[in-house]
Design a protein around this motif. Structure first.
Motif, PDB file in Angstrom:
ATOM      1  N   PHE A  99       0.749  -1.443  -0.027  1.00 12.58           N
ATOM      2  CA  PHE A  99      -0.109  -0.110   0.169  1.00 12.58           C
ATOM      3  C   PHE A  99       0.794   1.435   0.159  1.00 12.58           C
ATOM      4  CE2 PHE A  99      -2.437  -3.266   1.905  1.00 12.58           C
ATOM      5  CZ  PHE A  99      -3.502  -3.419   1.021  1.00 12.58           C
ATOM      6  N   SER A 100       2.062   1.117  -0.019  1.00 16.37           N
ATOM      7  CA  SER A 100       3.070   2.137  -0.051  1.00 16.37           C
ATOM      8  C   SER A 100       3.483   2.461  -1.523  1.00 16.37           C
ATOM      9  CB  SER A 100       4.438   1.863   0.552  1.00 16.37           C
ATOM     10  OG  SER A 100       5.371   2.925   0.495  1.00 16.37           O
ATOM     11  N   GLY A 101       3.364   3.692  -2.170  1.00 15.84           N
ATOM     12  CA  GLY A 101       3.676   4.151  -3.459  1.00 15.84           C
ATOM     13  C   GLY A 101       5.151   3.773  -3.829  1.00 15.84           C
ATOM     14  N   THR A 102       5.894   4.306  -2.611  1.00 18.58           N
ATOM     15  CA  THR A 102       7.331   4.274  -2.669  1.00 18.58           C
ATOM     16  C   THR A 102       7.744   2.922  -2.656  1.00 18.58           C
ATOM     17  OG1 THR A 102       7.626   6.396  -1.419  1.00 18.58           O
ATOM     18  CG2 THR A 102       9.536   4.981  -1.490  1.00 18.58           C
ATOM     19  N   PHE A 103       7.281   2.027  -2.079  1.00 23.99           N
ATOM     20  CA  PHE A 103       7.726   0.442  -2.046  1.00 23.99           C
ATOM     21  C   PHE A 103       7.344   0.051  -3.276  1.00 23.99           C
ATOM     22  CE2 PHE A 103       7.696  -3.915  -1.127  1.00 23.99           C
ATOM     23  CZ  PHE A 103       8.622  -4.150  -0.320  1.00 23.99           C
ATOM     24  N   ASN A 104       6.259   0.357  -3.861  1.00 22.58           N
ATOM     25  CA  ASN A 104       5.775  -0.099  -5.211  1.00 22.58           C
ATOM     26  C   ASN A 104       6.525   0.133  -6.297  1.00 22.58           C
ATOM     27  OD1 ASN A 104       3.676  -1.644  -4.009  1.00 22.58           O
ATOM     28  ND2 ASN A 104       2.379  -0.015  -4.406  1.00 22.58           N
TER      29      ASN A 104
END
Length: 210
Positions: A99-104
């Motif tokens: 649910f993290s854009g950075t992690f995705n």
């Protein structure tokens, strides 16, 4: 894969080390004995990613100690007080960072790099410790690959996408029981730190690859 922290009320019995605790005299990676403790913390929750239903259950969570030792022979750092008997990997384990854009963005970039570097197109990929299967799904979608994910906490019903039919999952720990799986590429990402006996794990994996 974290839940809200809670104040732990512990008795001395909670700090006892079980017969299954790590051997502080040898490095679990290379077997070397030149270890030096670099960091210590007493009485911490033994599980950081288990979702609990009540305050009472959180207060009853098992506790343990951390004593990080550096191996002068290979550079590996491990917790000499680690006790696998206090650790739970199950369907209650929630490790996803999807649910993290950075992690995705990191995940997608890593998938692209692995596919380009190793020619992963139409290949069979095994991911050990696949979590909820999100990265394996990316490898399947971006490279047209087939994937097998092994993880005791996997929940296949949470995955949706055009490549879902090319994925299979086993809710278990990787072992020699799965050495017969014919794969072209093995991924073990964000998992090695959960393996108490690194040398034995890598040896098992190597035997499985043949």
């Amino acid at each position: 894969m974290p839940r809200p922290s809670a104040t732990l009320a512990r008795t001395p019995a909670d700090e006892r080390t079980s017969p299954h605790a790590s051997d502080a005299s040898a490095c679990p990676s290379c077997g070397g004995g030149r270890l030096s403790v670099v960091h210590e913390i007493a009485r911490v929750p033994a599980n950081s990613c288990i979702l609990l239903d009540s305050e009472a259950e959180a207060l009853a969570c098992p506790a343990g100690s951390i004593s990080l030792a550096l191996c002068a022979d290979c550079g590996f750092i491990h917790n000499t007080r680690f006790d696998p008997a206090r650790t739970e990997y199950s369907g209650r384990y929630e490790e996803t960072q999807g649910f993290s854009g950075t992690f995705n963005r990191f995940h997608r970039d890593l998938a692209h790099r692995l596919i380009a570097r190793h020619g992963l197109h139409g290949k069979r990929v095994l991911e050990i410790g696949c979590g909820k299967g999100e990265f394996l799904m990316l490898l399947a979608e971006l490279g047209g690959n087939f994937g097998l994910g092994i993880d005791p906490g996997v929940k296949p019903e949470r995955l949706e996408g055009p490549a879902r039919e090319r994925l299979a999952f086993i809710a278990d720990f990787y072992s020699e029981d799965y050495a017969h799986e014919d794969v072209d590429f093995v991924v073990c990402k964000m998992t090695l730190e959960h393996i108490p006996d690194v040398d034995a794990f890598v040896a098992t994996l190597r035997r499985g690859l043949g």
